[in-house]
Design an enzyme around this catalytic site. Structure first.
Site, PDB file in Angstrom:
ATOM      1  N   ASN A  12       7.186  67.176  37.680  1.00  0.00           N
ATOM      2  CA  ASN A  12       6.010  66.798  38.461  1.00  0.00           C
ATOM      3  C   ASN A  12       6.508  65.944  39.630  1.00  0.00           C
ATOM      4  OD1 ASN A  12       3.621  65.861  39.487  1.00  0.00           O
ATOM      5  ND2 ASN A  12       3.079  64.598  37.709  1.00  0.00           N
ATOM      6  N   TRP A  13       6.595  66.593  40.796  1.00  0.00           N
ATOM      7  CA  TRP A  13       7.161  65.881  41.960  1.00  0.00           C
ATOM      8  C   TRP A  13       6.148  64.961  42.625  1.00  0.00           C
ATOM      9  CZ3 TRP A  13      10.404  70.428  44.543  1.00  0.00           C
ATOM     10  CH2 TRP A  13      11.511  70.689  43.724  1.00  0.00           C
ATOM     11  N   GLU A 171       0.719  61.759  27.736  1.00  0.00           N
ATOM     12  CA  GLU A 171       1.336  60.829  28.675  1.00  0.00           C
ATOM     13  C   GLU A 171       0.660  59.469  28.560  1.00  0.00           C
ATOM     14  OE1 GLU A 171       3.474  63.092  32.031  1.00  0.00           O
ATOM     15  OE2 GLU A 171       1.482  62.536  32.705  1.00  0.00           O
ATOM     16  N   SER A 217       8.254  58.179  31.756  1.00  0.00           N
ATOM     17  CA  SER A 217       9.595  57.609  31.823  1.00  0.00           C
ATOM     18  C   SER A 217      10.622  58.345  30.962  1.00  0.00           C
ATOM     19  CB  SER A 217       9.559  56.112  31.472  1.00  0.00           C
ATOM     20  OG  SER A 217       8.786  55.399  32.420  1.00  0.00           O
ATOM     21  N   GLY A 238       8.366  62.969  35.722  1.00  0.00           N
ATOM     22  CA  GLY A 238       8.031  62.512  37.072  1.00  0.00           C
ATOM     23  C   GLY A 238       9.281  62.056  37.808  1.00  0.00           C
ATOM     24  N   GLY A 239       9.485  60.756  37.852  1.00  0.00           N
ATOM     25  CA  GLY A 239      10.572  60.159  38.641  1.00  0.00           C
ATOM     26  C   GLY A 239      11.922  60.827  38.453  1.00  0.00           C
TER      27      GLY A 239
HETATM   28  P1  PGA Z   1       7.411  59.450  35.091  1.00  0.00           P
HETATM   29  O1  PGA Z   1       6.060  60.300  35.331  1.00  0.00           O
HETATM   30  O2  PGA Z   1       8.394  60.377  34.437  1.00  0.00           O
HETATM   31  O3  PGA Z   1       7.820  59.004  36.455  1.00  0.00           O
HETATM   32  O4  PGA Z   1       7.033  58.302  34.199  1.00  0.00           O
HETATM   33  C1  PGA Z   1       5.614  61.242  34.401  1.00  0.00           C
HETATM   34  C2  PGA Z   1       4.325  61.843  34.886  1.00  0.00           C
HETATM   35  O5  PGA Z   1       3.497  61.104  35.456  1.00  0.00           O
HETATM   36  O6  PGA Z   1       4.073  63.045  34.749  1.00  0.00           O
END
Ligand code: PGA
Length: 257
Positions: A12-13, A171, A217, A238-239
């Site tokens: 998820n960019w 999440e 995370s 995400g990140g």
């Molecule tokens: P994150 O985001 O890996 O940066 O915590 C995950 C997401 O929101 O899908």
């Protein structure tokens, strides 16, 4: 990850990367993870404006394309919105729905998520429905009721046959972008609750087939332990998906060479 369900790792960019930057990242990811698609489904979800450039890069790749949102109407006077058919015909197979950032910053309610899910399924997409509790809700002991409430509402009126195209992402809001991951035990506990709900409210087949990803995370050093849990079928990243090496390490986490 369990033999019965194929792993699903989704990048998820969010609101990162211009069209050119997204194409460059997709190229780098593709070079590193294309072989892993034999074992797991891998999906890249860039912003709408980069769907085209990333689709071009992935044209000969087993990596699939997804979007991060859609509008539930098929067309009309909805300035700034994008329909399910527009996403599908832009090359997407998947779409992320009900992400906590959409709920938190853009006022998406359970009812909105339900409408979006119905629209995505009608168009032929494979939606990824996100659920998760805030820290306050967890500390008040309401985690299960919050996530089950979100799940029940999203799936209301969706026939069980269609749920075969839906995957879920647990999440916890307190773990997104904070560096604070749920422990593998905490994730497994909620995933098991979600699957149990599917078993009792739908049936055994739906419960066994539905993939439930963990998100919040996920990093190369915690992915293998999370993915090894009985009811964790992959990750929504995400990140760590913004860096090709770290995303590739997550995609490959726990795969025996
Ligand atoms: P994150 O985001 O890996 O940066 O915590 C995950 C997401 O929101 O899908």
């Amino acid at each position: 990850m369990k033999a019965v369900r194929r792993g699903l790792i989704v990048a998820n960019w969010k609101m990162h990367k211009t069209a050119q930057e997204a194409a460059d990242l997709a190229r780098a990811v593709s070079a590193l993870v294309a072989d892993s698609c034999t074992f797991r489904d891998v999906v890249l979800c860039p912003p709408f404006t980069s769907l085209h450039s990333v689709k071009e890069v992935l044209s000969d790749s087993p990596i699939a394309l997804g979007a991060q949102n859609l509008h539930w109407e098929s067309e009309g006077a909805f300035t700034g919105e994008v329909s399910a058919a527009m996403i599908l015909t832009s090359g997407c197979r998947y779409v992320i729905l009900g992400h906590s950032e959409r709920r938190q910053f853009f006022g998406e309610t359970d009812e909105v998520v339900r409408r979006k899910l119905a629209a995505a399924l009608k168009a032929g997409l494979e939606p990824i429905v996100c659920v998760g509790e805030t820290l306050q809700q967890r500390e008040a002991g309401n985690t299960n009721s919050v996530v089950l409430g979100q799940l029940e509402s999203a799936l209301d009126g969706i026939p069980s046959d269609d749920i075969s195209r839906v995957s879920l992402a647990y999440e916890p809001v307190w773990a997104i972008g904070t560096g604070r991951t749920a422990t593998a035990e905490q994730a497994e506990e909620v995933h098991a609750v979600l699957r149990k709900w599917l078993r009792y409210e739908r049936d055994e087949e739906v419960a066994e087939a539905t993939r439930i990803q963990y998100g919040g995370s996920v990093k190369p050093d915690n992915a293998a332990e999370l993915f090894a849990q009985e009811n964790v079928d992959g990750g929504l990243i995400g990140g760590a998906s913004l860096d090709a090496d770290s995303f590739a390490a997550i995609v490959n986490a726990g795969i025996d060479p």
